[in-house]
Design a protein around this motif. Structure first.
Motif, PDB file in Angstrom:
ATOM      1  N   ARG A 108       0.830  -1.211   0.000  1.00  0.00           N
ATOM      2  CA  ARG A 108       0.000   0.000   0.000  1.00  0.00           C
ATOM      3  C   ARG A 108       0.862   1.258   0.000  1.00  0.00           C
ATOM      4  O   ARG A 108       0.665   2.133  -0.840  1.00  0.00           O
ATOM      5  CB  ARG A 108      -0.934   0.000   1.198  1.00  0.00           C
ATOM      6  N   PRO A 109       1.804   1.377   0.973  1.00  0.00           N
ATOM      7  CA  PRO A 109       2.653   2.575   0.943  1.00  0.00           C
ATOM      8  C   PRO A 109       3.396   2.698  -0.379  1.00  0.00           C
ATOM      9  O   PRO A 109       3.565   3.801  -0.903  1.00  0.00           O
ATOM     10  CB  PRO A 109       3.629   2.360   2.101  1.00  0.00           C
ATOM     11  N   THR A 136       4.031   5.498  -5.309  1.00  0.00           N
ATOM     12  CA  THR A 136       4.062   5.533  -6.770  1.00  0.00           C
ATOM     13  C   THR A 136       3.049   6.540  -7.304  1.00  0.00           C
ATOM     14  O   THR A 136       3.367   7.343  -8.184  1.00  0.00           O
ATOM     15  CB  THR A 136       3.727   4.135  -7.321  1.00  0.00           C
ATOM     16  N   THR A 137       1.833   6.474  -6.735  1.00  0.00           N
ATOM     17  CA  THR A 137       0.817   7.418  -7.188  1.00  0.00           C
ATOM     18  C   THR A 137       1.286   8.846  -6.959  1.00  0.00           C
ATOM     19  O   THR A 137       1.152   9.710  -7.839  1.00  0.00           O
ATOM     20  CB  THR A 137      -0.500   7.178  -6.409  1.00  0.00           C
ATOM     21  N   ALA A 138       1.843   9.061  -5.739  1.00  0.00           N
ATOM     22  CA  ALA A 138       2.309  10.407  -5.429  1.00  0.00           C
ATOM     23  C   ALA A 138       3.397  10.825  -6.413  1.00  0.00           C
ATOM     24  O   ALA A 138       3.419  11.963  -6.900  1.00  0.00           O
ATOM     25  CB  ALA A 138       2.838  10.445  -4.003  1.00  0.00           C
ATOM     26  N   LEU A 139       4.278   9.880  -6.727  1.00  0.00           N
ATOM     27  CA  LEU A 139       5.363  10.205  -7.660  1.00  0.00           C
ATOM     28  C   LEU A 139       4.813  10.545  -9.029  1.00  0.00           C
ATOM     29  O   LEU A 139       5.280  11.479  -9.695  1.00  0.00           O
ATOM     30  CB  LEU A 139       6.338   9.033  -7.764  1.00  0.00           C
ATOM     31  N   LYS A 193       1.862  11.709  -9.661  1.00  0.00           N
ATOM     32  CA  LYS A 193       1.247  13.032  -9.577  1.00  0.00           C
ATOM     33  C   LYS A 193       2.313  14.126  -9.592  1.00  0.00           C
ATOM     34  O   LYS A 193       2.184  15.133 -10.294  1.00  0.00           O
ATOM     35  CB  LYS A 193       0.433  13.128  -8.276  1.00  0.00           C
ATOM     36  N   THR A 194       3.359  13.892  -8.801  1.00  0.00           N
ATOM     37  CA  THR A 194       4.453  14.868  -8.775  1.00  0.00           C
ATOM     38  C   THR A 194       5.034  15.034 -10.160  1.00  0.00           C
ATOM     39  O   THR A 194       5.283  16.151 -10.633  1.00  0.00           O
ATOM     40  CB  THR A 194       5.554  14.381  -7.812  1.00  0.00           C
ATOM     41  N   ASP A 195       5.243  13.890 -10.808  1.00  0.00           N
ATOM     42  CA  ASP A 195       5.832  13.945 -12.145  1.00  0.00           C
ATOM     43  C   ASP A 195       4.946  14.739 -13.084  1.00  0.00           C
ATOM     44  O   ASP A 195       5.410  15.601 -13.823  1.00  0.00           O
ATOM     45  CB  ASP A 195       6.008  12.510 -12.662  1.00  0.00           C
ATOM     46  N   GLU A 196       3.634  14.437 -12.999  1.00  0.00           N
ATOM     47  CA  GLU A 196       2.723  15.100 -13.929  1.00  0.00           C
ATOM     48  C   GLU A 196       2.602  16.594 -13.635  1.00  0.00           C
ATOM     49  O   GLU A 196       2.621  17.412 -14.550  1.00  0.00           O
ATOM     50  CB  GLU A 196       1.339  14.458 -13.852  1.00  0.00           C
ATOM     51  N   ASN A 197       2.457  16.889 -12.325  1.00  0.00           N
ATOM     52  CA  ASN A 197       2.151  18.280 -12.000  1.00  0.00           C
ATOM     53  C   ASN A 197       3.403  19.127 -11.809  1.00  0.00           C
ATOM     54  O   ASN A 197       3.527  20.197 -12.389  1.00  0.00           O
ATOM     55  CB  ASN A 197       1.282  18.344 -10.747  1.00  0.00           C
ATOM     56  N   VAL A 198       4.313  18.627 -10.972  1.00  0.00           N
ATOM     57  CA  VAL A 198       5.458  19.469 -10.627  1.00  0.00           C
ATOM     58  C   VAL A 198       6.498  19.469 -11.741  1.00  0.00           C
ATOM     59  O   VAL A 198       6.839  20.510 -12.302  1.00  0.00           O
ATOM     60  CB  VAL A 198       6.079  19.005  -9.292  1.00  0.00           C
ATOM     61  N   ILE A 199       6.952  18.240 -12.090  1.00  0.00           N
ATOM     62  CA  ILE A 199       8.062  18.191 -13.051  1.00  0.00           C
ATOM     63  C   ILE A 199       7.585  18.551 -14.444  1.00  0.00           C
ATOM     64  O   ILE A 199       8.110  19.460 -15.099  1.00  0.00           O
ATOM     65  CB  ILE A 199       8.712  16.799 -13.016  1.00  0.00           C
ATOM     66  N   ASP A 200       6.507  17.846 -14.873  1.00  0.00           N
ATOM     67  CA  ASP A 200       5.968  18.184 -16.185  1.00  0.00           C
ATOM     68  C   ASP A 200       5.487  19.621 -16.203  1.00  0.00           C
ATOM     69  O   ASP A 200       5.627  20.327 -17.200  1.00  0.00           O
ATOM     70  CB  ASP A 200       4.806  17.249 -16.549  1.00  0.00           C
TER      71      ASP A 200
END
Lengths: 630, 99, 261
Positions: free
Chosen positions: A564-565, A570-573, A575-582
């Motif tokens: 689960r963690p 992974t989901t958080a990553l 999201k981070t990838d999509e929103n922050v990095i991208d």
């Protein structure tokens, strides 16, 4: 030390055959399995000849080495690809090639209806090659190659029917759990290199006396982690039950007799490290004791015959790990139990495969019953394996398991009572669940499905079973007569001048005690399952049974703590990838675009505008001069 | 009379020339404004020459004239070519660079 | 001639006459320059420029730059301005551009830049020159202005002089290349040769003119080829597009004519 020139064939032949079968493709469908079996038999013959050659030599000359090539040469760090055949590895070579050949033969019949039989045999040969490399490597790095090779073969074979998602998932689970252990091994190799500047067994052994306790403990703990991964020990044991998704011969060869014992081999091979680090050794016995009880408890509740046997395997390897943690004499007993277990567990797995073969691949024991009449040979061979595993004299398990229980009691003090008690309790539970398996499968009334027409398997299948059951009857006595195996292994594990310091109990007392608990366990199972057994597993059962059915919550714990963690991470990553990095990247792109569009307007193509900009530039220049000359 | 008056005149003429370059559209007028700027510079050179008592300024002015002559020759040829292809001497019509 | 030179020199040497001359000519020159910007016709601009150049020539001579003054008159006012007028003739003397600005903000920015530039330059000149009194060229021109410049040109600046000569030649070549145009249409000789070398000889004698054997308004009647068939190309494409062409089939010479004979 003798130098040898033909050890490499042990590995090269099955590897070549595997590549051949995979590369030739469907052309080899008709005869591929014969080639694979012949190659496996050839390696067994080479192993036998090596064994007799070794017996004819004496002392240090018994071990032989073949240096293949200079593998790594970086500064002072040099690793040769070299093979080492000594008293320990020859045991494994004979077990792997011997049991391997029998299972090859068995698989010819077992897999005859599978259109991918050639691929199956290619993987089997790949496994044999990798496993032989694992036990023949003369350094941790060489061993690591084989270690990863068997992991790969195991993955490929568990997921052999990967058209079924559940099986593919099981393969993945096994692979990931193994990777955790593999990290332990790679860390151990790095520690060894950092501490001793060498990764060969000899180099590390030479360096051990000069190393710090902390380093040795870390090294031992990492090796133990590696062993828990590969040998399905607590806390990385959860993959073994699911690994039963593979074809039954695979379960017999890889997940009972050979690959899962690689951890025992690794610890035994690293005996000099554990001899020097009591802390690491304590960790080993803790893991072993927990796993042997854990596996046994899980085994009591499983209705799937293969999963029950897998839980049993886990428990038996727990015995071996426990033994390796008990000092020099323990290594020999661990190997002895490993070899006898290789015989009787492979025999029982092949028996289970034979039952499934006759019962339309039904694995639920509640739908078996009264099969001894329909499949007498299977029942007989399985029964011999059963007697061997619960430790009835004079069968193989009696000798090997009793020795371990005895050694556990001899560990001394509270530790001795605890470990001995655990081992004894394990023996009782083993007797219970194995009796349960036997009764549910072969005796009582038939609870078959309507379309089931059980029949005895073809000779290609039962001959290997018979051979293995002979092993499970006789091997214990052979190994133990005149301490044959202990003396044979003495040069490697340093068990020759071992004297038990304080005996809690006389050996005969231990044996009687063990027999008594076995009778108790078996008797209880007999009383419980003598009567009719419901075809559907009852829902109203004790909490304990429920827990055991769910593998004592290990999967749930893994889910909760890791999966689960991990998924959340992974989901958080993502999201981070999509929103922050991208987002950053797109933002920069947008900014550049915006600036470009804005500055494009300056480029209006009118030469007068450019002239004006020049004039402004001149103005700026003059302004600068004006300012600096103030 | 203060000799710097020549320099002020030079600056004023130069500035007027610059304005002409930026606001007139007829290529020939633009070109004439460039000539005006060059002449303004020449006046400054000559004045500096007198100010410093050396002939270097006059030589520089001479070179400016030569270069200006070259420029006129090539520039007028360009204007003629341009006029020939577009029937117009407006510098705004030659604005293909923006596309 | 020599008297004129010496007269000019004396003007330059005396202060008051020079000031008078400056204050008469300079405002006129500035006025002419402003006029250049505001007149509509390019030819007027050219005349105003010529006036500015002559004023400048006089200033040069007043400042002991006799050679440059003469060159200014001969080269600039004489040659260059004539060239300008020549091109103006080519483009059209009467061509007058509109003075309406069509680039947004161009004019405002130009005036702002000009004001800034002019102000800064004036301020700089004021700061730089004030304490100086001109040395004058009496010493440098002692051997004569032309001789002095020649001395400088052929000693110190000889390399630049040579480079400038290369520049002149390059510019002349460049002008020739730019001004040269290939012949716009092929010659009759070329066309007739091409007709004979073409794939078919049918049009060798040129296209048949329309109106041959006319029975109607000649232009919209197609010509007939030597074999009696209709030559569709002999009708103007415009007529064809307009639909003013008479269907050509009736005019074909059919074998029946021979039968009548």
């Amino acid at each position: 030390m003798t130098s040898s020139t033909h050890l490499v064939y042990l590995i090269a032949l099955p590897l070549f055959s595997s590549a051949l079968l995979l590369l030739l493709g469907r052309i080899a469908d008709k005869w591929g399995h014969y080639v694979a079996t012949a190659v496996s038999a050839t390696t067994f013959l080479i192993g036998l000849s090596e064994f007799f050659a070794m017996r004819s030599r004496e002392g240090a000359a018994r071990s032989s080495v073949q240096t293949l090539f200079n593998w790594i040469s970086v500064g002072s760090f040099k690793v040769d690809a070299a093979l080492l055949l000594d008293q320990l590895s020859i045991c494994f070579v004979l077990l792997i090639t011997g049991v391997g050949t029998l299972i090859h033969i068995y698989s010819i019949a077992y897999m005859s209806h599978d259109r991918d039989r050639r691929r199956f045999f290619a993987y089997l040969n790949l496994f044999v090659a990798a496993m032989l490399l694992l036990v023949l490597g003369n350094s941790y790095l060489n061993l690591y190659v084989g270690w990863e090779g068997v992991g790969l073969a195991s993955y490929l074979l568990i997921g052999f029917w990967n058209e079924r998602p559940a099986y593919a998932v099981a393969a993945k689970k096994a692979f990931v759990a193994n990777r955790v252990g593999d990290i332990g091994l790679s860390l151990a190799i790095m520690i060894a290199f950092a501490q001793f500047g060498s990764v060969s067994f000899d180099g590390v052994k030479a360096g051990v006396p000069h190393a710090s306790t902390a380093a040795l403990t870390a090294l031992g703990a990492m090796i133990l982690l590696a062993a828990t991964g590969k040998s399905a020990q607590f806390p990385l044991q959860s993959w073994l039950g699911d690994a039963m998704a593979g074809p039954t011969p695979v379960s017999a060869l890889i997940h009972a007799a050979t690959m899962v014992t690689a951890g025992v081999y690794l610890i035994t091979r690293s005996n000099f490290i554990f001899d020097a680090s009591p802390t690491a050794r304590v960790l080993v016995v803790i893991v072993g004791a927990i796993t042997l009880l854990f596996g046994a408890i899980v085994g009591t509740a499983k209705d799937d015959i293969k999963k029950a046997l897998a839980a049993s395997t886990m428990s038996q390897i727990g015995y071996m790990i426990l033994a390796t943690g008990l000092g020099p004499i323990g290594y020999a007993f661990a190997i002895m139990h490993l070899l006898t277990h290789g015989f009787f567990k492979a025999s029982m797995f092949l028996g289970a495969g034979s039952v499934m073969h006759g019962m339309n691949d039904e694995v639920n024991m509640r739908k078996y019953g009264a099969l001894r009449k329909a499949m007498p040979i299977t029942a007989a061979t399985f029964g011999l394996g059963y007697l061997a595993i619960i430790g009835v004299p004079p069968f193989a398990g009696f000798y090997s398991k009793d020795k371990i229980i005895e050694t556990a009691f001899n560990a001394g003090g509270a530790k001795g009572w605890l470990l001995g008690g655990a081992a004894l309790l394990g023996a009782a539970i083993t007797a219970f669940y194995m009796t349960r398996v036997f009764i549910l499968t072969f005796t009582g009334k038939s609870r078959w499905d309507d379309e089931a027409h059980p029949h005895e398997s073809p000779s290609l299948m039962w001959i290997p079973m018979v051979v293995l059951s002979i092993g499970s009857v006789a091997s214990g006595f052979l190994f133990n007569s005149g301490n044959a195996l202990v003396n044979w292994l003495a040069p490697v594990v340093n068990s020759a001048n071992f004297h038990s310091e304080k005996e809690l109990m006389k050996p005969i007392v231990v044996s009687l005690l063990a027999l008594a608990v076995v009778v108790l366990g078996a008797g209880y199972a007999f009383l419980k399952y003598r009567a009719d057994v419901p075809v559907v597993a009852p829902e109203k059962v004790s909490l304990f049974t429920k827990a055991a059915r769910r593998d004592l919550g290990q999967d749930d714990l893994n889910d909760l703590l890791l999966v689960r963690p991990g998924q959340a991470l992974t989901t958080a990553l993502v999201k981070t990838d999509e929103n922050v990095i991208d987002g950053t990247v797109r933002g920069i792109a947008w900014l550049v675009q915006y600036l470009s569009y804005s500055s494009k307007k300056i480029q209006n193509g009118y030469v007068r505008s450019y002239a004006l900009i020049m004039a402004l530039g001149a103005l700026a220049l003059v302004a600068t001069i004006w300012v600096v000359t103030l | 009379m203060d000799i710097s008056n020549y320099l002020y005149l030079s600056a004023i003429l130069f500035t007027i020339g610059a304005v002409g370059v930026t606001i007139r559209r007829n290529a020939i007028v633009v070109f004439m404004c460039v000539e005006l700027m060059l002449n303004a510079c020449n006046l400054a050179f000559v004045t500096f020459s007198r100010l410093h008592g050396t002939l270097d300024g006059q030589v520089a002015s001479f070179f400016t004239m030569v270069v200006a002559a070259c420029e006129v020759v090539v520039g007028l040829a360009i204007i003629v070519t341009m006029y020939r292809s577009r029937r117009s001497a407006s510098v705004d019509d030659a604005s293909l660079l923006k596309r | 001639m020599h008297n004129l030179f010496s007269a000019a020199l004396t003007i330059g040497a005396t202060k008051t006459p020079e000031a008078v001359q400056f204050w008469i000519l300079a405002p006129l020159a500035v006025l002419a320059a402003v006029g250049m910007l505001v007149v509509k016709k390019a030819v007027h601009s050219a005349l105003l420029l010529a006036w500015i150049m002559i004023s400048l020539a006089i200033f040069y001579i007043a400042q002991d730059a006799l050679f440059l003054g003469i060159v200014q008159v001969v080269v600039y006012t004489g040659a260059v301005m004539m060239l300008f007028l020549f091109i103006l003739m080519l483009v059209g003397v009467d061509s007058s551009g509109s003075l309406v600005e069509n680039i947004k903000g161009q004019r405002g920015a130009a005036f702002a830049a000009a004001l800034g530039l002019g102000g800064l330059l004036t301020s700089l000149i004021g700061r730089a020159i004030v304490p100086h009194e001109a040395i004058g060229l009496t010493v440098s021109n002692s051997a004569g202005n032309v001789q002095g410049i020649a001395q400088e040109l052929f000693t110190q600046y000889v390399w630049a002089f040579e480079v400038v000569s290369a520049l002149l030649i390059t510019a002349a070549l460049g002008a020739m290349v730019l001004a040269h145009t290939p012949k716009s249409s092929p010659s009759q000789r070329f066309l007739s040769t091409a007709r004979f070398r073409g794939e078919s000889l049918s049009a060798t004698a040129g296209l048949a003119p329309s109106g041959v054997f006319a029975r109607h308004n000649a232009v919209d009647v197609p010509a007939l080829l030597p074999d009696g068939s209709v030559a569709a190309e002999s009708i103007s494409a415009t007529l064809e597009a307009r639909g003013d062409m008479i269907v050509s089939t009736p005019f074909e010479m059919k074998p029946q004519i021979e039968e009548e004979n």
